[in-house]
Scaffold this motif. Structure first.
Motif, PDB file in Angstrom:
ATOM      1  N   VAL A  99       0.837  -1.203   0.000  1.00  0.00           N
ATOM      2  CA  VAL A  99       0.000   0.000   0.000  1.00  0.00           C
ATOM      3  C   VAL A  99       0.867   1.248   0.000  1.00  0.00           C
ATOM      4  N   ARG A 100       1.919   1.252   0.807  1.00  0.00           N
ATOM      5  CA  ARG A 100       2.820   2.412   0.852  1.00  0.00           C
ATOM      6  C   ARG A 100       3.496   2.653  -0.497  1.00  0.00           C
ATOM      7  N   GLU A 103       3.851   5.961  -5.567  1.00  0.00           N
ATOM      8  CA  GLU A 103       3.848   6.079  -7.021  1.00  0.00           C
ATOM      9  C   GLU A 103       2.815   7.092  -7.514  1.00  0.00           C
ATOM     10  N   LYS A 104       1.770   7.321  -6.733  1.00  0.00           N
ATOM     11  CA  LYS A 104       0.702   8.218  -7.152  1.00  0.00           C
ATOM     12  C   LYS A 104       0.976   9.683  -6.805  1.00  0.00           C
TER      13      LYS A 104
END
Length: 85
Positions: free
Chosen positions: A56-57, A62-63
């Motif tokens: 999740v991290r 990346e976003k």
């Protein structure tokens, strides 16, 4: 298995054991189904939980897109003299 709430009070430990073993236990109130006893799912172990958090991290990292500098985000409200326009 259907058991009235009143009767279940005296045999709760046994009913919980049976529910954990997979039996369907329905508690009734005044002859109508009120609740169902079901076992709780076993929580994930620490290793798989850590792997999930890391995925999740990394997906969140990346976003991230750089945006305008927050220190200068309100400059359009003020004139060259520093007073509101």
């Amino acid at each position: 298995m259907r058991v009235s709430v009143t009767d279940a009070k005296g045999q709760l430990t046994e009913l919980v054991r049976r529910a954990e073993a997979g039996d369907e236990i329905i508690l009734t109130r005044h002859g109508h189904a009120a609740v169902r006893l079901v076992p709780v799912r076993v929580a994930q172990d620490a290793k798989s939980r850590r792997a999930l958090l890391e995925s999740v991290r990394s997906a969140a990292a990346e976003k991230v897109t750089p945006g305008p500098d927050a220190a200068r985000s309100q400059d359009f409200l003020y004139g060259a003299d520093g007073l509101p326009e």
